[in-house]
Each structure stands twice: as structure tokens, then as C-alpha cells.
Design a protein around this motif. Structure first.
Motif, short mmCIF file in Angstrom:
data_model
loop_
_atom_site.label_atom_id
_atom_site.label_comp_id
_atom_site.label_asym_id
_atom_site.label_seq_id
_atom_site.Cartn_x
_atom_site.Cartn_y
_atom_site.Cartn_z
N GLY A 73 0.84 -1.19 0.00
CA GLY A 73 0.00 0.00 0.00
C GLY A 73 0.87 1.24 0.00
O GLY A 73 1.90 1.27 0.68
N ILE A 74 0.46 2.24 -0.77
CA ILE A 74 1.25 3.47 -0.89
C ILE A 74 0.38 4.66 -0.52
O ILE A 74 -0.75 4.80 -1.02
CB ILE A 74 1.76 3.67 -2.33
CG1 ILE A 74 2.55 2.44 -2.81
CG2 ILE A 74 2.59 4.95 -2.45
CD1 ILE A 74 2.91 2.47 -4.30
N GLY A 75 0.88 5.50 0.37
CA GLY A 75 0.25 6.78 0.65
C GLY A 75 1.10 7.86 0.01
O GLY A 75 2.28 7.96 0.29
N ALA A 76 0.49 8.66 -0.87
CA ALA A 76 1.27 9.64 -1.63
C ALA A 76 0.42 10.84 -1.99
O ALA A 76 -0.80 10.72 -2.11
CB ALA A 76 1.81 8.99 -2.91
N THR A 117 -3.13 5.53 -2.48
CA THR A 117 -4.13 6.57 -2.23
C THR A 117 -3.43 7.74 -1.54
O THR A 117 -2.24 7.68 -1.28
CB THR A 117 -5.31 6.04 -1.40
OG1 THR A 117 -6.37 7.01 -1.42
CG2 THR A 117 -4.91 5.78 0.05
N ASN A 118 -4.18 8.82 -1.31
CA ASN A 118 -3.50 9.96 -0.69
C ASN A 118 -3.30 9.74 0.81
O ASN A 118 -3.86 8.82 1.41
CB ASN A 118 -4.24 11.28 -0.99
CG ASN A 118 -5.54 11.42 -0.23
OD1 ASN A 118 -5.61 11.11 0.96
ND2 ASN A 118 -6.57 11.89 -0.89
N ASP A 119 -2.48 10.57 1.40
CA ASP A 119 -2.05 10.38 2.78
C ASP A 119 -3.23 10.32 3.76
O ASP A 119 -3.25 9.50 4.68
CB ASP A 119 -1.14 11.53 3.23
CG ASP A 119 -0.18 11.95 2.13
OD1 ASP A 119 -0.59 12.00 0.96
OD2 ASP A 119 0.97 12.27 2.46
N ALA A 120 -4.20 11.19 3.56
CA ALA A 120 -5.31 11.26 4.52
C ALA A 120 -6.19 10.01 4.42
O ALA A 120 -6.65 9.49 5.43
CB ALA A 120 -6.14 12.51 4.28
N ASN A 121 -6.40 9.52 3.20
CA ASN A 121 -7.16 8.28 3.05
C ASN A 121 -6.39 7.12 3.68
O ASN A 121 -6.97 6.25 4.33
CB ASN A 121 -7.40 7.98 1.57
CG ASN A 121 -8.46 8.88 0.95
OD1 ASN A 121 -9.22 9.51 1.68
ND2 ASN A 121 -8.49 8.94 -0.35
N ALA A 122 -5.06 7.11 3.48
CA ALA A 122 -4.23 6.07 4.09
C ALA A 122 -4.36 6.14 5.61
O ALA A 122 -4.50 5.11 6.28
CB ALA A 122 -2.78 6.24 3.66
N VAL A 148 -4.81 20.69 5.25
CA VAL A 148 -5.86 19.96 5.98
C VAL A 148 -6.38 18.89 5.03
O VAL A 148 -6.95 19.22 3.98
CB VAL A 148 -7.00 20.88 6.44
CG1 VAL A 148 -8.14 20.06 7.02
CG2 VAL A 148 -6.50 21.89 7.47
N GLY A 149 -6.14 17.63 5.36
CA GLY A 149 -6.61 16.54 4.52
C GLY A 149 -7.74 15.79 5.19
O GLY A 149 -8.03 16.01 6.37
N SER A 150 -8.37 14.89 4.44
CA SER A 150 -9.45 14.11 5.06
C SER A 150 -9.59 12.76 4.39
O SER A 150 -9.31 12.60 3.21
CB SER A 150 -10.78 14.86 4.97
OG SER A 150 -11.17 15.00 3.63
N GLY A 151 -10.02 11.80 5.18
CA GLY A 151 -10.39 10.49 4.68
C GLY A 151 -11.74 10.15 5.28
O GLY A 151 -11.92 10.22 6.48
N ILE A 152 -12.70 9.83 4.43
CA ILE A 152 -14.07 9.62 4.89
C ILE A 152 -14.44 8.16 4.74
O ILE A 152 -14.27 7.59 3.66
CB ILE A 152 -15.05 10.48 4.07
CG1 ILE A 152 -14.64 11.96 4.11
CG2 ILE A 152 -16.48 10.28 4.55
CD1 ILE A 152 -15.31 12.80 3.04
N VAL A 153 -14.92 7.56 5.81
CA VAL A 153 -15.36 6.17 5.75
C VAL A 153 -16.87 6.12 5.98
O VAL A 153 -17.38 6.69 6.95
CB VAL A 153 -14.62 5.30 6.79
CG1 VAL A 153 -15.24 3.90 6.87
CG2 VAL A 153 -13.14 5.21 6.42
N ALA A 312 3.04 6.42 11.84
CA ALA A 312 1.62 6.41 11.47
C ALA A 312 1.43 6.39 9.95
O ALA A 312 0.58 5.67 9.44
CB ALA A 312 0.91 7.62 12.07
N ALA A 313 2.24 7.18 9.24
CA ALA A 313 2.05 7.28 7.80
C ALA A 313 2.36 5.95 7.11
O ALA A 313 1.65 5.53 6.19
CB ALA A 313 2.92 8.39 7.23
N VAL A 314 3.42 5.26 7.58
CA VAL A 314 3.75 3.95 7.01
C VAL A 314 2.65 2.95 7.35
O VAL A 314 2.23 2.16 6.49
CB VAL A 314 5.12 3.45 7.54
CG1 VAL A 314 5.32 1.98 7.19
CG2 VAL A 314 6.25 4.29 6.96
#
Lengths: 330, 330
Positions: A73-76, A117-122, A148-153, A312-314
């Protein structure tokens, strides 16, 4: 005797503007091995993937070889989950001019499924897999960093929208008149107020427009950072506290609008700003209670990320690996 | 020879403040039989369900008996999908003081699965089942009537949130300062501007604060309705057009924020206001293009509901019936 899963690990890649950090992670979120390369030392994505593969070989061997790896998985930044690409990422030399099929390139080199996916989704998937959102089906992750990022579930699934770019809550408009200019080219975005730069700007504005005493007055205004504000607030600085009150008030108002959208069971905050603890979380909660529609009052929790800050990011990126595994091999 | 499905129909109930309209609907959205009772003529929900059952018997017999019915779907105010209830519905005498288990009561009388949700969610599922959203996985339905309601579909599923009440987009805040008061007790909500009463209020404000000539000046200001505005606009009235420009501008701004949330492939509009056609749709699209974040530009369609106005609510309600069938008997 409980049998060991055949492929007990995923690879997580936190692809940042400076460093690319890799971790091999088990299903509990324990990082078994890590390595890193410089993100910018390569002219083409192929050279980047070559260097990454070389570095990865060593830690893959450490955990027993590629047969132990389920997926990557990649956060980028500027990542598109649907296409597996990084698109026009302004801060990455080998990806700023076009569309780079990073997932496909890693998949070819490693021979395992790869998702990006992007960092916030990750971060959101990381929270759901290893952190405070375990068991939650509906929550919103807000990352308070440079931006300010976001990941919505929703219904247990990350929201990607029709194009893979959903969840840009840093860019809802909070001030429709005389709003601050935002990096996106518009004005009044949440990010222009509640990012690290937004917090520093609020401090400068309060220093210029009020007489509140503050240790921040000893600094050159243009050089004040959100870290300075955080340190001052920790020492009881009155003006720094007002900065957090203002920031939290706006975040609470924004969350009240987000509740009207997806009625989440929790808002989870991640990033530098959360280090201020109650100084920022209490104003957020107070403002939310004041502004949210009656039927949603008292329903959402306000939580700080449960993932260890440095990794956390990894972890977040690696969690996407478990997720794609479900899609691909189910 | 294509065999007839064993249970080819669902019952839809559009439960309004005045009338309760029932329809028996096939999978193409053809209404095979209808009946209706008064919503308010009963003191208790049991009496209401008795009367409904009596009326339904006749049309159920017309289509071949209860064995032909797969399920029943109900669209109703203050409905909770998860619990199958109507909760504290202010305008329904037998439901304004508590929580009424309407789905369970109908299920017991009819012997088929019953699901209930609010009108806007029903409209969204109706659109996905029989209307312009067929095949869409991500769209937002906005119903512009007495209030502003919404039904949000993400990954092909209706968004209910943690409590069944998600999708209250009429109550995002569009004016954080000096906003109009809203029926929800707060100020500045989208609904306070873009509902039928909001449109009439905008007309009164423009009449009072501008010199724009208008046939609406011949009416008593307090008695102006959104219908008057619509008729005037249809006759080329300059002020009435400005009312639609203002309303459309705000709806476009709101949709730009909604795009940042779920990046839908379409926004679908339903309700009285859409009768103004291009007069309202063009300002919405123009405003959206001006306000939306760059990455979302040009991606979303702006559509008007494809369901026949007079039966749309019954069709929407019936569509929930197909949906629950999938959940319950899959």
C-alpha cells in the motif's frame, strides 16, 4: 496450534516530498522492518522504482522473502486510487509533469498487488485497521498538517467518489466573504485557517489586531510557525490559547456541516496540531455542540489518532495493502 | 420463454402530512394500482395501519394477491431506516409525541419485509431504480420543496450514517454571519434560502431593497409564494429571474462543497423549484463551475429528476422495497 497465515505481511510506503519510508507490517500493526530512500534523487519514476526495489529487497529478505508479502500500500500526494497513479504532484520531480502509474510499476517489480491513495485516506484506513477506528463503519479522519486533509469512511468503505479524489474537506468554504487566500487558488477554505500555516497566520493576525500579551511578540511576526504557537500555548500563553480557540471553533463548525452529510460516529484528528491536546480538542467539541443540528447532538466522538506519530504514515499506507488484498483475492 | 418473477411487485407508500398514497409497482417503475387514505384521520398508529391495510387489500387483490408482493417501502418524514420508525414527526398526530415502529406494524399485517426512510432518501433510491441515476454509483439528490432535503448515494449505497439520519444537506451553513433563521432553530442554513419559502423570502427582500421593476410588486409582499415567483419568471419578469439567479448561485456554491466531500458523478434536483428549468439550472451550473475545486471541474452532471412528478414520491418509496428485498432475502 494456530497456523501462521501464508502471507502474514504487507508493505507500506509513505511517499513524502523529501523521504520515501517503507515498512513491512503485520496484521496487528507491528512494523517488522523498515528502510527508506530519498524521494527526489531520481529523474524518472523508473529510476525511483529501481532504487526502491533495491532497498526493499533487503527488508523483504529479513522477513522471509516476497512469498510472505500479501500486498503493498502506498500513501502519496495527488494519488488516484482508481487508476493507481500519482498525477501532477507539484513537489515530486518525477511526477510533477504528468500521470505516473506507480502502482503498476511496483506491481511488476514485486509481483504482489499494489494500491495507492492519498495520505489522509491512508491515515483513515490505518486508523480503521490498527487504530482508534477499529470496528467503526462511519467516521471522518481529519489530518491537520501543512494542509488539511481528510479520509471519509461510510458503510465501512473509504469514499473515493466518481474519480478517486473525494474527501477534500480541507477545501470546503468556511468564509464566503473576505476569506483568506488558499493554496488551491480560491479563498475561504478550511485549510487556509486550520492548517499549520493557517494557525501561524491566525497568530500573526491576533498579534497585529489585539493587545493580548504574548511571548510570541518577541518573535519576528513573519517567522512565527505553528510550532511556536504550540510551545507558547503549552506555557499558558494567552494569545496562543486564543489561536487554538479560533482554530477549534472553526473546525467544530466544519464538523457540524460534515455531520449533516454522513452522520459519522467519530471525527478522528491526526497531525501536528493535535499535539496541543485539550487546548485544541476542547474548543472543537464545544463549537461542534453549539453548531450541530439538534438530531446529531451528542452522537459523534472526537478522538485523536491512535497510531504512533513517527510510523503512522507507514502504517496507514500498509493498511491499504490489506484492503486491496480483500478486493483482489476475495 | 422468459419466466415471470414469482413476486413481481413492491408496494410504495408516500406518507405525507395530508395524504398517504399507496402504489403497487413493478421493476420498471410502472404503477399497477394505487389507493390512498388520509394521514391524519387516526388517533393511534394502530388505527392508521388498520385503515391502510383495508385500503391496500383491494389493490393487492387486483394484482393477484399478497403472494405477488416482494416487499413494501415507505417514504415518510422523520423516518429512521435502521430502526424502521417514525420519530417525533411534528406534523403527524399519531407520531408527533414519540417513536412509532411503522415498518414492524406493516410487516406484521402484510407478512412481507418493510423498510422506511425519509422522502429525500426515497427519491434518491427511486432515481437509481427507475430514473436518471440508473447505473450511477455516486450521486447526490437534492429535493427543493417546502424544505431542502437530500439523499446521498456513495459506492451504490444510500448514506444513512451511524444513526440513520445522514444526508441533511438542507442544513449545512451557507451564511455564518447574519444568516436567515431556519426552521431547525439555527441560522444561515441552505434550506432557509433555497426552499420554497426561502425563494419567496428572497423575492420579498429584493422587492424591498431594489427598484427592479416586477409584476410581483402588485401582490401583497407577505402573500408572495414561490409559485408566484415561478409564474413571473416564466413571463420574463426581471426581478423573479434575479431571485432564481440568487438561489442558483447559492445551490452551486453548496454543491461545490458537497463535491469536496463525495465527488459525485451527478447532482440530481427534484421538486417544485426545478419546474423553472434553465432559469434555475443554469445559475446552479454557472456558480458550481466558478466555485468548485479545480480537480472536480467539469466532472459532475446537473440533472433534473426523471420521475413523473405526481407519482415520483410513491415510486421512490417503492424502490426502497426492492432494496430491502436484496438485504433480507439475498
Amino acid at each position: 496450534m494456530i497456523s501462521q497465515p501464508l502471507k502474514p505481511y504487507v508493505i507500506g510506503l509513505d511517499l513524502g516530498g523529501t523521504n520515501s519510508v517503507f515498512g513491512i507490517v503485520d496484521s496487528r500493526g507491528d512494523i517488522k522492518a523498515t528502510t527508506a530512500i530519498k524521494t527526489q534523487g531520481y529523474l524518472t519514476v523508473e529510476e525511483y522504482v529501481d532504487a526502491a526495489f533495491e532497498a526493499l529487497q533487503i527488508i523483504i529478505d529479513q522477513v522471509g522473502g516476497i512469498d510472505k508479502i500479501k500486498a503493498m500500500g502506498i500513501g502519496a500526494p495527488n494519488a488516484n486510487y482508481y487508476k493507481g497513479t500519482i498525477e501532477y504532484a507539484p513537489n515530486i520531480v518525477w511526477a510533477h509533469e504528468g500521470i505516473v502509474p506507480l502502482a503498476e510499476l511496483f506491481k511488476k517489480r514485486l509481483g504482489v498487488p499494489v494500491a495507492i491513495t492519498n495520505d489522509a485516506n491512508a491515515a483513515a484506513i490505518g486508523e480503521m485497521t490498527y487504530g482508534v477506528a477499529r470496528g467503526m463503519k462511519n467516521f471522518i479522519m481529519l489530518t491537520l498538517g501543512t494542509g488539511v486533509g481528510s479520509g471519509i469512511v461510510i458503510n465501512g468503505q473509504l469514499v473515493y467518489g466518481c474519480d478517486g479524489f473525494a474527501g477534500e474537506l480541507g477545501h470546503v468554504i468556511m468564509r464566503r466573504e473576505n476569506g483568506r487566500s488558499c493554496g488551491c487558488g480560491r479563498t475561504g477554505c478550511l485549510e487556509a485557517y486550520c492548517s499549520a500555516t493557517g494557525v501561524a497566520r491566525t497568530a500573526r493576525e491576533l498579534l497585529a489586531t489585539t493587545n493580548t500579551p504574548s511571548s510570541l511578540r518577541e518573535l519576528e511576526p513573519e517567522k512565527i510557525t505553528s510550532l511556536d504557537v504550540s510551545i507558547a500555548a503549552g506555557q499558558g500563553d494567552e494569545l496562543a490559547k486564543k489561536v487554538y480557540d479560533f482554530t477549534g471553533e472553526m473546525l467544530g463548525e466544519a464538523c457540524a456541516d460534515f455531520a449533516a452529510f454522513s452522520s459519522p460516529e467519530a471525527f478522528i484528528f491526526f497531525g501536528g496540531l493535535t499535539k496541543a491536546g485539550d487546548l485544541i480538542m476542547n474548543p472543537i467539541k464545544k463549537s461542534y455542540d453549539e453548531h450541530v443540528l439538534n438530531i446529531f447532538k451528542g452522537k459523534a466522538q472526537f478522538l485523536v489518532s491512535g497510531l504512533d506519530g513517527s510510523s503512522a504514515a507507514v502504517l496507514g499506507a500498509s493498511a491499504i495493502g490489506w484492503d486491496i488484498q480483500d478486493d483482489v483475492n476475495a
